[in-house]
Design a protein around this motif. Structure first.
Motif, PDB file in Angstrom:
ATOM      1  N   VAL A 233      24.083   2.971  -6.235  1.00  0.00           N
ATOM      2  CA  VAL A 233      22.852   2.650  -6.537  1.00  0.00           C
ATOM      3  C   VAL A 233      22.081   3.467  -7.301  1.00  0.00           C
ATOM      4  N   PHE A 234      20.222   2.423  -7.189  1.00  0.00           N
ATOM      5  CA  PHE A 234      19.871   2.602  -8.746  1.00  0.00           C
ATOM      6  C   PHE A 234      20.056   4.005  -8.972  1.00  0.00           C
ATOM      7  N   ARG A 235      20.167   4.162  -9.965  1.00  0.00           N
ATOM      8  CA  ARG A 235      20.127   6.081 -11.244  1.00  0.00           C
ATOM      9  C   ARG A 235      18.925   6.780 -11.160  1.00  0.00           C
ATOM     10  N   GLU A 236      18.373   6.237 -10.312  1.00  0.00           N
ATOM     11  CA  GLU A 236      16.659   6.747 -10.352  1.00  0.00           C
ATOM     12  C   GLU A 236      16.091   6.705  -9.477  1.00  0.00           C
ATOM     13  N   ALA A 237      14.600   7.403  -9.084  1.00  0.00           N
ATOM     14  CA  ALA A 237      14.483   7.094  -7.965  1.00  0.00           C
ATOM     15  C   ALA A 237      13.023   7.991  -8.634  1.00  0.00           C
ATOM     16  N   PRO A 238      11.806   6.778  -8.830  1.00  0.00           N
ATOM     17  CA  PRO A 238      11.513   5.579  -7.981  1.00  0.00           C
ATOM     18  C   PRO A 238      12.194   4.440  -8.488  1.00  0.00           C
ATOM     19  N   CYS A 239      12.379   3.391  -7.707  1.00  0.00           N
ATOM     20  CA  CYS A 239      13.297   1.621  -8.750  1.00  0.00           C
ATOM     21  C   CYS A 239      12.791   1.862 -10.357  1.00  0.00           C
ATOM     22  N   PRO A 240      13.784   1.486 -10.568  1.00  0.00           N
ATOM     23  CA  PRO A 240      13.414   1.218 -12.096  1.00  0.00           C
ATOM     24  C   PRO A 240      12.222  -0.399 -11.769  1.00  0.00           C
ATOM     25  N   PHE A 241      13.032  -0.487 -10.798  1.00  0.00           N
ATOM     26  CA  PHE A 241      11.661  -2.296 -11.363  1.00  0.00           C
ATOM     27  C   PHE A 241      10.532  -1.977 -10.055  1.00  0.00           C
ATOM     28  N   LEU A 242      10.184  -0.951  -9.627  1.00  0.00           N
ATOM     29  CA  LEU A 242       8.563  -1.043  -9.475  1.00  0.00           C
ATOM     30  C   LEU A 242       7.975  -0.783 -10.376  1.00  0.00           C
ATOM     31  N   MET A 243       6.779  -1.710  -9.813  1.00  0.00           N
ATOM     32  CA  MET A 243       5.629  -1.235 -10.754  1.00  0.00           C
ATOM     33  C   MET A 243       4.770  -0.708 -10.536  1.00  0.00           C
ATOM     34  N   PRO A 244       4.076  -0.196 -11.558  1.00  0.00           N
ATOM     35  CA  PRO A 244       2.503   1.020 -11.336  1.00  0.00           C
ATOM     36  C   PRO A 244       1.774   0.208  -9.875  1.00  0.00           C
ATOM     37  N   ASP A 245       1.332  -1.242  -9.626  1.00  0.00           N
ATOM     38  CA  ASP A 245       0.831  -1.474  -8.642  1.00  0.00           C
ATOM     39  C   ASP A 245       1.928  -1.891  -6.849  1.00  0.00           C
ATOM     40  N   ASN A 246       2.400  -0.965  -7.316  1.00  0.00           N
ATOM     41  CA  ASN A 246       3.343  -0.900  -5.832  1.00  0.00           C
ATOM     42  C   ASN A 246       4.444  -2.455  -6.126  1.00  0.00           C
ATOM     43  N   TYR A 247       3.987  -3.386  -7.024  1.00  0.00           N
ATOM     44  CA  TYR A 247       4.632  -4.906  -6.989  1.00  0.00           C
ATOM     45  C   TYR A 247       6.428  -4.569  -7.441  1.00  0.00           C
TER      46      TYR A 247
ATOM     47  N   GLU B 119       0.888  -1.144  -0.484  1.00  0.00           N
ATOM     48  CA  GLU B 119      -0.088   0.290   0.004  1.00  0.00           C
ATOM     49  C   GLU B 119       0.772   1.205   0.045  1.00  0.00           C
ATOM     50  N   CYS B 120       2.127   0.922   0.273  1.00  0.00           N
ATOM     51  CA  CYS B 120       2.886   2.257   0.731  1.00  0.00           C
ATOM     52  C   CYS B 120       3.820   2.156  -1.087  1.00  0.00           C
ATOM     53  N   ALA B 121       5.084   1.584  -0.525  1.00  0.00           N
ATOM     54  CA  ALA B 121       6.014   2.035  -1.805  1.00  0.00           C
ATOM     55  C   ALA B 121       6.833   2.345  -1.609  1.00  0.00           C
ATOM     56  N   ASN B 122       6.694   3.191  -0.036  1.00  0.00           N
ATOM     57  CA  ASN B 122       7.891   4.882  -0.072  1.00  0.00           C
ATOM     58  C   ASN B 122       9.497   4.211  -0.542  1.00  0.00           C
ATOM     59  N   CYS B 123       9.259   2.961   0.110  1.00  0.00           N
ATOM     60  CA  CYS B 123      11.260   3.219   0.373  1.00  0.00           C
ATOM     61  C   CYS B 123      11.463   2.194  -1.608  1.00  0.00           C
ATOM     62  N   CYS B 124      11.051   2.461  -1.822  1.00  0.00           N
ATOM     63  CA  CYS B 124      11.439   2.107  -4.009  1.00  0.00           C
ATOM     64  C   CYS B 124      10.565   2.989  -4.218  1.00  0.00           C
ATOM     65  N   LYS B 125       9.950   3.786  -4.091  1.00  0.00           N
ATOM     66  CA  LYS B 125      10.050   5.004  -4.585  1.00  0.00           C
ATOM     67  C   LYS B 125      10.871   6.109  -4.056  1.00  0.00           C
TER      68      LYS B 125
END
Length: 168
Positions: A101-115, A56-62
């Protein structure tokens, strides 16, 4: 559905307002290294994660990037069917501490549904986040202090831990 309300704007305010108290509390913990700290923190971790759904959050990934180690790069490369050098070129950069570290935020592997698109092959730091179930918790209090600004679970575990200071 989360029993803990996830309001990231409110989290920022609460984390900032309690930061000096938390810093002082953590300094005492670091000095004292209470024997029962891990037991208490791990119980709070379990309690909080029964009330909160990370999806419901995924703020770490974002908003924050994990440190990516060589094993992570190899695992991601295999998963993505790329060469490790291509993973580095496409997704990673060196930070001020010379860590990938990842070049961008949100994580490039984060999908729209936070998976996570690479969940089974995700970096170790992602697997272990938010680190509130880690042994020798007193060793990561500085990291925890940073994470309370991003993760509702870390904030909640820390807040509940402060209420148990008489048990430490």
């Amino acid at each position: 559905m989360s029993k803990i309300k996830i309001d990231l704007e409110q989290l920022k305010v609460k984390a900032k307002n309690t930061e000096s108290d938390t810093k002082e509390f953590f300094a005492k913990l670091k000095k004292k290294k209470p024997k029962q700290l891990d037991t208490i923190v791990h119980a709070l971790h379990d309690e909080v994660f029964e009330e909160l759904d990370c999806l419901e959050c995924a703020n770490c990934c974002k908003s924050i990037s994990p440190i990516i180690i060589d094993k992570d790069i190899e695992r991601l490369a295999k998963h993505l069917r790329m060469k490790p050098s291509e993973v580095i070129d496409q997704y990673l950069e060196m930070d001020n501490d010379n860590d990938y570290v990842f070049r961008e935020a949100p994580c490039p592997f984060l999908m729209p549904d936070n998976y996570c698109m690479v969940y089974e092959s995700r970096p170790r730091a992602c697997r272990e986040y938010p680190h509130t179930d880690r042994k020798r918790f007193y060793q990561i209090l500085n990291l925890t202090l940073k994470n309370i600004h991003y993760c509702p679970a870390v904030y909640e575990v820390t807040d509940r831990l402060k209420k148990k200071k008489d048990q430490l």
